[in-house]
Design a protein around this motif. Sequence first.
Motif, PDB file in Angstrom:
ATOM      1  N   THR A  48       1.215  -0.816  -0.159  1.00 17.50           N
ATOM      2  CA  THR A  48      -0.236  -0.177   0.145  1.00 17.50           C
ATOM      3  C   THR A  48       1.157   0.923   0.039  1.00 17.50           C
ATOM      4  N   ARG A  49       1.869   1.359   1.301  1.00 19.20           N
ATOM      5  CA  ARG A  49       2.944   2.618   0.695  1.00 19.20           C
ATOM      6  C   ARG A  49       3.300   2.426  -0.465  1.00 19.20           C
ATOM      7  N   ALA A  50       4.116   1.663  -1.238  1.00 19.93           N
ATOM      8  CA  ALA A  50       4.794   1.437  -2.530  1.00 19.93           C
ATOM      9  C   ALA A  50       3.828   1.832  -3.402  1.00 19.93           C
ATOM     10  N   ALA A  51       2.632   1.441  -3.108  1.00 22.12           N
ATOM     11  CA  ALA A  51       1.570   1.793  -4.429  1.00 22.12           C
ATOM     12  C   ALA A  51       1.380   3.762  -4.659  1.00 22.12           C
ATOM     13  N   ILE A  52       1.568   3.983  -3.371  1.00 18.29           N
ATOM     14  CA  ILE A  52       1.362   5.647  -2.862  1.00 18.29           C
ATOM     15  C   ILE A  52       2.440   6.215  -3.996  1.00 18.29           C
TER      16      ILE A  52
END
Length: 97
Positions: A48-52
């Motif tokens: 999720t953090r990488a996707a942002i």
Amino acid sequence: MMDKLGDTDRKTRLEPLLAEGWTLDAQRDAISKQFEFRDFVDAFGWMTRAAIHAEKMNHHPEWSNVYKTVTVTLTTHDAGGLTENDVKLAQKMDALA
């Protein structure tokens, strides 16, 4: 559209990533890495953090998740291979892990 990494940039920009566990797929002109986390929640949280960050860069990884393992492949499809965007996203993913 970004330009593919040239020979000099390829060596200087990819060498540190390879030292951090990324592998080069010369047939696809891509880099890949397998990230291991404590459990599914940690793996999914990291994704999720990488996707942002990927969305902000408008540069999206090829990835898969099985329980606590995330496998990532980076290449710039529009450029037909590795670009500075792949290097930057790989560095960000390493920092987030």
